[in-house]
Design an enzyme around this catalytic site. Structure first.
Site, PDB file in Angstrom:
ATOM      1  N   ARG A 152      37.937  26.363  36.312  1.00  0.00           N
ATOM      2  CA  ARG A 152      37.834  24.950  36.691  1.00  0.00           C
ATOM      3  C   ARG A 152      37.340  24.499  37.965  1.00  0.00           C
ATOM      4  O   ARG A 152      37.877  23.520  38.383  1.00  0.00           O
ATOM      5  CB  ARG A 152      38.892  24.031  36.134  1.00  0.00           C
ATOM      6  CG  ARG A 152      39.483  24.520  34.448  1.00  0.00           C
ATOM      7  CD  ARG A 152      38.758  23.718  33.646  1.00  0.00           C
ATOM      8  NE  ARG A 152      38.983  23.911  32.347  1.00  0.00           N
ATOM      9  CZ  ARG A 152      38.682  25.191  31.702  1.00  0.00           C
ATOM     10  NH1 ARG A 152      37.795  25.861  32.232  1.00  0.00           N
ATOM     11  NH2 ARG A 152      39.001  25.368  30.531  1.00  0.00           N
ATOM     12  N   SER A 196      43.594  18.482  28.914  1.00  0.00           N
ATOM     13  CA  SER A 196      44.721  18.734  29.656  1.00  0.00           C
ATOM     14  C   SER A 196      44.833  17.888  30.758  1.00  0.00           C
ATOM     15  O   SER A 196      43.792  17.752  31.682  1.00  0.00           O
ATOM     16  CB  SER A 196      44.488  20.329  29.985  1.00  0.00           C
ATOM     17  OG  SER A 196      44.588  21.007  28.663  1.00  0.00           O
ATOM     18  N   GLU A 214      44.144  18.970  36.619  1.00  0.00           N
ATOM     19  CA  GLU A 214      42.473  19.185  36.174  1.00  0.00           C
ATOM     20  C   GLU A 214      41.891  17.709  36.132  1.00  0.00           C
ATOM     21  O   GLU A 214      40.539  17.725  36.662  1.00  0.00           O
ATOM     22  CB  GLU A 214      42.701  19.741  34.769  1.00  0.00           C
ATOM     23  CG  GLU A 214      41.242  20.202  34.366  1.00  0.00           C
ATOM     24  CD  GLU A 214      41.328  21.010  33.113  1.00  0.00           C
ATOM     25  OE1 GLU A 214      42.445  21.837  32.912  1.00  0.00           O
ATOM     26  OE2 GLU A 214      40.166  20.902  32.202  1.00  0.00           O
TER      27      GLU A 214
HETATM   28  C1  LIG Z   1      40.007  15.230  24.317  1.00  0.00           C
HETATM   29  C2  LIG Z   1      39.512  16.020  25.547  1.00  0.00           C
HETATM   30  C3  LIG Z   1      39.353  17.414  25.318  1.00  0.00           C
HETATM   31  C4  LIG Z   1      39.111  17.984  26.523  1.00  0.00           C
HETATM   32  N1  LIG Z   1      39.091  19.423  26.348  1.00  0.00           N
HETATM   33  C5  LIG Z   1      38.572  20.193  27.471  1.00  0.00           C
HETATM   34  C6  LIG Z   1      38.376  21.588  27.286  1.00  0.00           C
HETATM   35  O1  LIG Z   1      38.606  21.992  26.374  1.00  0.00           O
HETATM   36  N2  LIG Z   1      37.884  22.366  28.469  1.00  0.00           N
HETATM   37  C7  LIG Z   1      37.466  21.647  29.549  1.00  0.00           C
HETATM   38  O2  LIG Z   1      37.106  22.350  30.349  1.00  0.00           O
HETATM   39  N3  LIG Z   1      37.705  20.318  29.566  1.00  0.00           N
HETATM   40  C8  LIG Z   1      38.089  19.643  28.835  1.00  0.00           C
HETATM   41  N4  LIG Z   1      38.222  18.248  28.566  1.00  0.00           N
HETATM   42  C9  LIG Z   1      37.855  17.518  29.998  1.00  0.00           C
HETATM   43  C10 LIG Z   1      36.669  16.956  29.932  1.00  0.00           C
HETATM   44  O3  LIG Z   1      36.012  16.897  28.914  1.00  0.00           O
HETATM   45  C11 LIG Z   1      35.624  17.902  31.193  1.00  0.00           C
HETATM   46  O4  LIG Z   1      36.261  17.655  32.160  1.00  0.00           O
HETATM   47  C12 LIG Z   1      34.180  17.112  31.288  1.00  0.00           C
HETATM   48  O5  LIG Z   1      33.444  18.013  31.675  1.00  0.00           O
HETATM   49  C13 LIG Z   1      34.332  15.795  32.034  1.00  0.00           C
HETATM   50  O6  LIG Z   1      32.815  15.094  31.640  1.00  0.00           O
HETATM   51  P1  LIG Z   1      32.474  13.874  32.055  1.00  0.00           P
HETATM   52  O7  LIG Z   1      31.142  13.500  31.937  1.00  0.00           O
HETATM   53  O8  LIG Z   1      33.392  12.790  31.059  1.00  0.00           O
HETATM   54  O9  LIG Z   1      33.123  13.812  33.534  1.00  0.00           O
HETATM   55  P2  LIG Z   1      33.881  12.297  34.193  1.00  0.00           P
HETATM   56  O10 LIG Z   1      35.336  12.455  33.568  1.00  0.00           O
HETATM   57  O11 LIG Z   1      33.050  11.231  34.213  1.00  0.00           O
HETATM   58  O12 LIG Z   1      34.122  13.087  35.768  1.00  0.00           O
HETATM   59  C14 LIG Z   1      34.671  14.169  35.930  1.00  0.00           C
HETATM   60  C15 LIG Z   1      34.161  14.667  37.495  1.00  0.00           C
HETATM   61  O13 LIG Z   1      32.952  15.037  37.403  1.00  0.00           O
HETATM   62  C16 LIG Z   1      32.245  14.580  38.506  1.00  0.00           C
HETATM   63  N5  LIG Z   1      30.838  14.390  38.085  1.00  0.00           N
HETATM   64  C17 LIG Z   1      30.070  13.681  37.044  1.00  0.00           C
HETATM   65  N6  LIG Z   1      29.045  13.926  37.066  1.00  0.00           N
HETATM   66  C18 LIG Z   1      28.619  14.697  38.018  1.00  0.00           C
HETATM   67  C19 LIG Z   1      27.316  15.248  38.464  1.00  0.00           C
HETATM   68  N7  LIG Z   1      26.293  15.138  37.733  1.00  0.00           N
HETATM   69  N8  LIG Z   1      27.336  16.170  39.450  1.00  0.00           N
HETATM   70  C20 LIG Z   1      28.678  16.521  40.215  1.00  0.00           C
HETATM   71  N9  LIG Z   1      29.483  15.855  39.841  1.00  0.00           N
HETATM   72  C21 LIG Z   1      29.776  15.129  38.461  1.00  0.00           C
HETATM   73  C22 LIG Z   1      32.992  13.325  38.807  1.00  0.00           C
HETATM   74  O14 LIG Z   1      32.708  12.844  40.066  1.00  0.00           O
HETATM   75  C23 LIG Z   1      34.290  13.455  38.577  1.00  0.00           C
HETATM   76  O15 LIG Z   1      34.987  13.876  39.532  1.00  0.00           O
HETATM   77  C24 LIG Z   1      38.714  17.335  27.558  1.00  0.00           C
HETATM   78  C25 LIG Z   1      38.731  16.120  27.720  1.00  0.00           C
HETATM   79  C26 LIG Z   1      39.141  15.378  26.536  1.00  0.00           C
HETATM   80  C27 LIG Z   1      39.234  13.859  26.552  1.00  0.00           C
END
Ligand SMILES: Cc1cc2nc3c(=O)[nH]c(=O)nc-3n(C[C@H](O)[C@H](O)[C@H](O)COP(=O)(O)OP(=O)(O)OC[C@H]3O[C@@H](n4cnc5c(N)ncnc54)[C@H](O)[C@@H]3O)c2cc1C
Length: 328
Positions: free
Chosen positions: A174, A225, A315
């Site tokens: 992560r 998580s 996380e």
């Molecule tokens: C129901 C659920 C289940 C999940 N299960 C998992 C799992 O099994 N495994 C897992 O790893 N995660 C899981 N997650 C967490 C989430 O899905 C991940 O962290 C995902 O990668 C976040 O993507 P996002 O586009 O929504 O990012 P956001 O939540 O919008 O942003 C997260 C971070 O990414 C940064 N960011 C966004 N875009 C960029 C970019 N282009 N360049 C650099 N930084 C950037 C942002 O600044 C922020 O700090 C889960 C979330 C939910 C809601």
């Protein structure tokens, strides 16, 4: 803060950029919490995003980048500055080498690979969010993470576009170099996949999705998580000795184990609740606030610290909080 009109006009004049003032971030996060961003900017192409980012960086205003908002806790006060989002979402391939723009949905990339008979991401089915954030946080599930398939990542470093090989990306559980350099914004990723029968990949993904949907119903307002799991080899011996072998998976001790021991399941603060079936999952019942969520997180961390002398690490990522408050 109000973003100066001249700055708003400059951003709005960039082709493929849309701007809106006072956008409620609660509408852009899966938790459904967060006050307004002074200015919200979406850029649908690489040149547009690069131009918008450059203006934001040199403006003196605070700025931040979000993806699909599935891993964010945004403060109730919102963000007193510019929030940017890169939405370019093209996915293409040359044989088994797949390129995805950072604004693509991770699930679209997973589906694309499955449909083209390319193995490597099928265990990530059901992880919400964008490709860019998946690189930022090295997303993964079921024993695999996206770094296993990364060949190259292109990103903006504040001045220009650069690219890193997988070893330069500093991927760990992560973690990535992009988390250490929050002003380095991912533009696209190249992934090396392995040919395999699509039907086999689809079956694997289907099984995983069933389990995930039971744990995280689509309508659940959460971030997956809340805390990272703990890498056993990094824990002090006195902590390691308290962890039963049966809970250890792939060299990690689940945070949920410690949380369960301190009575986390079913705990609540206002409209924010810890799931009664999973101690590392907090959801918003409906009218929960960031303040309540942070209070619940603080209480959970404090209980684990007191009982196990162990500092859990979030996380989820915070937006719009002073640093001291994030760590409190
Ligand atoms: C129901 C659920 C289940 C999940 N299960 C998992 C799992 O099994 N495994 C897992 O790893 N995660 C899981 N997650 C967490 C989430 O899905 C991940 O962290 C995902 O990668 C976040 O993507 P996002 O586009 O929504 O990012 P956001 O939540 O919008 O942003 C997260 C971070 O990414 C940064 N960011 C966004 N875009 C960029 C970019 N282009 N360049 C650099 N930084 C950037 C942002 O600044 C922020 O700090 C889960 C979330 C939910 C809601």
């Amino acid at each position: 803060m109000t973003v100066p009109r001249e700055l708003i006009d400059r951003l709005a004049s960039i082709p493929n950029v849309s701007v809106s003032e006072g956008t409620l971030l609660s509408g852009l996060t899966r938790f459904g919490i967060g006050g307004p961003a002074a200015l919200y900017v979406e850029a649908a192409s690489e040149p547009a995003f690069a131009a918008a980012l450059q203006i934001a960086e040199t403006s003196g205003a605070r700025y931040g980048v979000i993806g699909a908002g599935t891993n964010l806790i945004v403060s109730d006060e919102g963000f007193d500055g510019i929030i940017l989002r890169f939405t370019a979402k093209e996915i293409s391939r040359d044989g088994a080498l797949v390129r995805a723009e950072a604004g693509a949905e991770l699930q679209s990339l997973v589906d694309y690979c499955i449909d083209h008979g390319l193995r490597g991401l099928e265990t990530m089915t059901g992880i919400p969010g964008s490709v860019g954030a998946a690189i930022y946080g090295n997303a993964g599930a079921y024993g695999h993470s996206i770094d296993e398939r990364v060949e190259r990542v292109r990103f903006l470093d504040g001045n220009a576009s650069r690219s890193f090989t997988v070893s330069e990306c500093g991927f760990r559980y992560r973690e990535s170099v992009f988390k250490e350099h929050k002003d380095w914004i991912v533009l696209s990723v190249d992934l090396r996949m392995t040919p395999a029968p699509a039907s086999e990949l689809r079956a694997t993904a289907g099984e995983i999705l069933k389990i995930r949907l039971a744990k995280y119903p689509v309508s659940m307002k959460c971030a997956g998580s809340i805390f990272k799991n703990l890498i056993l080899a990094e824990l002090a011996e006195n902590v390691r000795l308290q962890i039963p072998d049966r809970v250890v998976r792939e060299g990690k001790a689940p945070s949920a184990y410690f949380l369960e021991q301190v009575g986390a399941k079913g705990m609540r603060c206002g409209g924010m609740c810890v799931a009664d079936y999973h101690a590392n999952l907090i959801y918003n019942e409906g009218a929960g606030t960031a303040r309540e969520l942070c209070a619940l997180i603080r209480e959970l961390k404090s209980r684990v610290l007191t009982r196990f002398h162990l500092e859990l690490e979030e996380e989820v990522q915070y937006v719009g909080f002073p640093l001291t408050e994030q760590r409190a």
